[in-house]
Design a protein around this motif. Structure first.
Motif, PDB file in Angstrom:
ATOM      1  N   MET A   1       0.699  -1.262   0.131  1.00 52.78           N
ATOM      2  CA  MET A   1       0.060   0.004  -0.030  1.00 52.78           C
ATOM      3  C   MET A   1       0.785   1.359   0.056  1.00 52.78           C
ATOM      4  O   MET A   1       1.898   1.400   0.650  1.00 52.78           O
ATOM      5  CB  MET A   1      -1.073   0.017   1.170  1.00 52.78           C
ATOM      6  CG  MET A   1      -1.723   1.345   1.401  1.00 52.78           C
ATOM      7  SD  MET A   1      -2.932   1.340   2.724  1.00 52.78           S
ATOM      8  CE  MET A   1      -3.953   0.022   2.461  1.00 52.78           C
ATOM      9  N   SER A   2       0.486   2.320  -0.780  1.00 53.78           N
ATOM     10  CA  SER A   2       1.371   3.691  -0.757  1.00 53.78           C
ATOM     11  C   SER A   2       1.145   4.233   0.491  1.00 53.78           C
ATOM     12  O   SER A   2      -0.064   4.120   1.060  1.00 53.78           O
ATOM     13  CB  SER A   2       0.788   4.405  -1.851  1.00 53.78           C
ATOM     14  OG  SER A   2      -0.612   4.797  -1.624  1.00 53.78           O
ATOM     15  N   VAL A   3       2.112   4.949   0.941  1.00 50.06           N
ATOM     16  CA  VAL A   3       1.892   5.714   2.471  1.00 50.06           C
ATOM     17  C   VAL A   3       0.664   6.877   2.154  1.00 50.06           C
ATOM     18  O   VAL A   3       0.082   6.698   3.150  1.00 50.06           O
ATOM     19  CB  VAL A   3       3.477   6.469   2.490  1.00 50.06           C
ATOM     20  CG1 VAL A   3       3.055   7.237   3.567  1.00 50.06           C
ATOM     21  CG2 VAL A   3       4.384   5.222   2.751  1.00 50.06           C
ATOM     22  N   ALA A   6      -2.333   4.838   3.011  1.00 50.02           N
ATOM     23  CA  ALA A   6      -2.344   4.571   4.192  1.00 50.02           C
ATOM     24  C   ALA A   6      -2.916   5.836   5.166  1.00 50.02           C
ATOM     25  O   ALA A   6      -3.727   5.554   6.042  1.00 50.02           O
ATOM     26  CB  ALA A   6      -1.408   4.003   4.612  1.00 50.02           C
ATOM     27  N   TYR A   7      -2.304   6.742   4.846  1.00 49.03           N
ATOM     28  CA  TYR A   7      -2.418   7.967   5.668  1.00 49.03           C
ATOM     29  C   TYR A   7      -3.859   8.373   5.465  1.00 49.03           C
ATOM     30  O   TYR A   7      -4.649   8.775   6.669  1.00 49.03           O
ATOM     31  CB  TYR A   7      -1.557   9.229   5.028  1.00 49.03           C
ATOM     32  CG  TYR A   7      -1.464  10.492   5.893  1.00 49.03           C
ATOM     33  CD1 TYR A   7      -0.348  10.435   6.875  1.00 49.03           C
ATOM     34  CD2 TYR A   7      -2.601  11.469   5.913  1.00 49.03           C
ATOM     35  CE1 TYR A   7      -0.565  11.845   7.821  1.00 49.03           C
ATOM     36  CE2 TYR A   7      -2.572  12.543   6.524  1.00 49.03           C
ATOM     37  CZ  TYR A   7      -1.451  12.704   7.656  1.00 49.03           C
ATOM     38  OH  TYR A   7      -1.509  13.900   8.489  1.00 49.03           O
ATOM     39  N   LEU A   8      -4.320   8.336   4.378  1.00 56.35           N
ATOM     40  CA  LEU A   8      -5.984   8.715   4.079  1.00 56.35           C
ATOM     41  C   LEU A   8      -6.639   7.759   4.806  1.00 56.35           C
ATOM     42  O   LEU A   8      -7.883   8.247   5.290  1.00 56.35           O
ATOM     43  CB  LEU A   8      -6.196   8.712   2.469  1.00 56.35           C
ATOM     44  CG  LEU A   8      -7.622   9.179   2.191  1.00 56.35           C
ATOM     45  CD1 LEU A   8      -8.050  10.502   2.394  1.00 56.35           C
ATOM     46  CD2 LEU A   8      -7.546   9.010   0.612  1.00 56.35           C
ATOM     47  N   LEU A 223      -6.938  -2.836  11.541  1.00 51.98           N
ATOM     48  CA  LEU A 223      -6.525  -2.282  10.420  1.00 51.98           C
ATOM     49  C   LEU A 223      -6.100  -0.870  10.781  1.00 51.98           C
ATOM     50  O   LEU A 223      -5.045  -0.657  10.264  1.00 51.98           O
ATOM     51  CB  LEU A 223      -7.789  -2.474   9.385  1.00 51.98           C
ATOM     52  CG  LEU A 223      -7.146  -1.681   8.276  1.00 51.98           C
ATOM     53  CD1 LEU A 223      -5.978  -2.505   7.661  1.00 51.98           C
ATOM     54  CD2 LEU A 223      -8.318  -1.588   7.245  1.00 51.98           C
ATOM     55  N   GLY A 224      -6.741  -0.077  11.499  1.00 52.81           N
ATOM     56  CA  GLY A 224      -6.533   1.090  11.693  1.00 52.81           C
ATOM     57  C   GLY A 224      -5.208   1.247  12.587  1.00 52.81           C
ATOM     58  O   GLY A 224      -4.420   2.150  12.420  1.00 52.81           O
ATOM     59  N   PHE A 229       0.874   2.294  12.451  1.00 47.18           N
ATOM     60  CA  PHE A 229       2.319   2.079  12.639  1.00 47.18           C
ATOM     61  C   PHE A 229       3.053   2.058  11.163  1.00 47.18           C
ATOM     62  O   PHE A 229       4.204   2.324  11.339  1.00 47.18           O
ATOM     63  CB  PHE A 229       2.529   0.905  13.392  1.00 47.18           C
ATOM     64  CG  PHE A 229       2.456   1.016  15.021  1.00 47.18           C
ATOM     65  CD1 PHE A 229       3.272   1.202  15.548  1.00 47.18           C
ATOM     66  CD2 PHE A 229       1.216   0.809  15.636  1.00 47.18           C
ATOM     67  CE1 PHE A 229       3.325   1.860  16.937  1.00 47.18           C
ATOM     68  CE2 PHE A 229       1.149   0.985  16.825  1.00 47.18           C
ATOM     69  CZ  PHE A 229       2.193   1.625  17.700  1.00 47.18           C
ATOM     70  N   TYR A 230       2.292   1.847  10.086  1.00 43.01           N
ATOM     71  CA  TYR A 230       2.715   1.760   8.858  1.00 43.01           C
ATOM     72  C   TYR A 230       3.189   3.199   8.417  1.00 43.01           C
ATOM     73  O   TYR A 230       4.369   3.166   8.071  1.00 43.01           O
ATOM     74  CB  TYR A 230       1.569   0.850   7.748  1.00 43.01           C
ATOM     75  CG  TYR A 230       2.452   0.896   6.542  1.00 43.01           C
ATOM     76  CD1 TYR A 230       3.248   0.120   5.908  1.00 43.01           C
ATOM     77  CD2 TYR A 230       1.928   1.998   5.362  1.00 43.01           C
ATOM     78  CE1 TYR A 230       3.943   0.053   4.649  1.00 43.01           C
ATOM     79  CE2 TYR A 230       2.130   1.988   4.228  1.00 43.01           C
ATOM     80  CZ  TYR A 230       3.395   1.139   3.921  1.00 43.01           C
ATOM     81  OH  TYR A 230       3.711   1.205   2.413  1.00 43.01           O
TER      82      TYR A 230
END
Length: 302
Positions: A1-3, A6-8, A223-224, A229-230
């Motif tokens: 997954m792109s950062v 993941a942030y969104l 998941l959240g 942490f990712y």
């Protein structure tokens, strides 16, 4: 997954969690909603740990960490789920925006971290004015609204105290291990509360409540947490902290659009003050830390 994705994802998950909390108790009661979520959460967390080859540690500091995390989960989640019966979902996220400030203040006492400078003190005052503004709206709307806001505030303080307690123990455990261990402490307490209050299994669980419980157990919890942490691994801490400035806005809009919740202009003003105070508190602390680091480097160089 792109950062960025993941942030969104974190912003959307944290922004919709308060509404899901409110929906999860519809027709079944808040205790069923929170207990169902935690049972799903601990089952999935233990499964993920097994899949990634992580094991729960059982040394003394690990056990103390699980206790600190578990008590925090139990008290904080019970309080916020109970409070969700009385106030619009968006208000939950707004008040929870104060958690970094409470955590910072408690860290000063229990972790001997740097105290309040003038900038941070002013930031705290601004945030408290925002909280008082929202409470003033609650007072006008009735006792139940004040009780709901008070319940969320209890949840925030407990959540912050638990986080500082875990950091004080400093067991050096993987984040998902702490989550799983804490849930293993919290779930029996939720089940005991269910039993002591004489709750019974609901005859019918409405689709929206069931979907919300599953969403919170799978997406809101595991998941959240994994996405957080990712992102923390690849993004500057300051930018990660900005998530807490965005989620109250998402939560207020979600409550308005999806649950027809009315948002008083003073609530928006209070939310803006809390977010302004949080931004000032976070940025001031990081600027002060950078200045101290620069001075230390200069001293070593001399």
């Amino acid at each position: 997954m792109s950062v960025p994705a993941a942030y969104l994802g974190i912003v959307l998950i944290w922004g919709t969690t308060p509404l899901a909390i409110k929906w999860s108790g519809e027709g079944v009661g808040y205790l069923f909603g929170v207990t169902g979520r935690m049972v799903i959460g601990v089952t999935l967390a233990l499964l993920v740990l097994r899949l990634i080859g992580q094991r729960l540690a059982w040394h003394k500091r690990a056990r103390h960490t699980y206790l600190a995390a578990g008590l925090g989960i139990f008290i904080a989640m019970t309080a916020v789920y109970w409070a969700s019966q009385f106030i619009p979902s968006g208000w939950i996220s707004v008040v929870f925006g104060l958690s970094p400030i409470f955590t910072g203040l408690m860290a000063r006492i229990w972790l001997q971290e740097p105290g309040l400078d003038l900038q941070r003190f002013l930031a705290v005052m601004i945030a408290l004015v925002g909280l008082a503004t929202i409470f003033s709206v609650g007072v006008e709307l009735g006792v139940s609204f004040v009780l709901g806001l008070s319940g969320v505030l209890v949840s925030v303080v407990t959540h912050s105290a638990s986080a500082v307690w875990v950091k004080r123990i400093d067991a050096q455990l993987h984040g998902l291990v702490v989550t799983a261990g804490g849930l293993m402490v919290a779930v029996p307490l939720f089940l005991l509360s269910w039993f002591l209050q004489g709750e019974s299994w609901p005859v019918v669980v409405e689709q929206r409540a069931l979907t919300s419980i599953v969403y919170l157990g799978v997406v809101g919890s595991v998941l959240g947490f994994a996405l957080y942490f990712y992102v923390l691994r690849y993004v500057e801490t300051t930018k990660v902290a900005l998530i807490t400035l965005m989620t109250p806005v998402i939560a207020l809009l979600a409550g308005k659009w999806l649950n027809a919740e009315q948002v008083d202009l003073r609530v928006w003003a209070g939310a803006a003050l809390i977010m302004l105070g949080l931004a000032g508190f976070e940025l001031s602390g990081r600027i002060s830390a950078q200045l101290r680091s620069s001075k230390a480097s200069e001293s070593v160089g001399q």
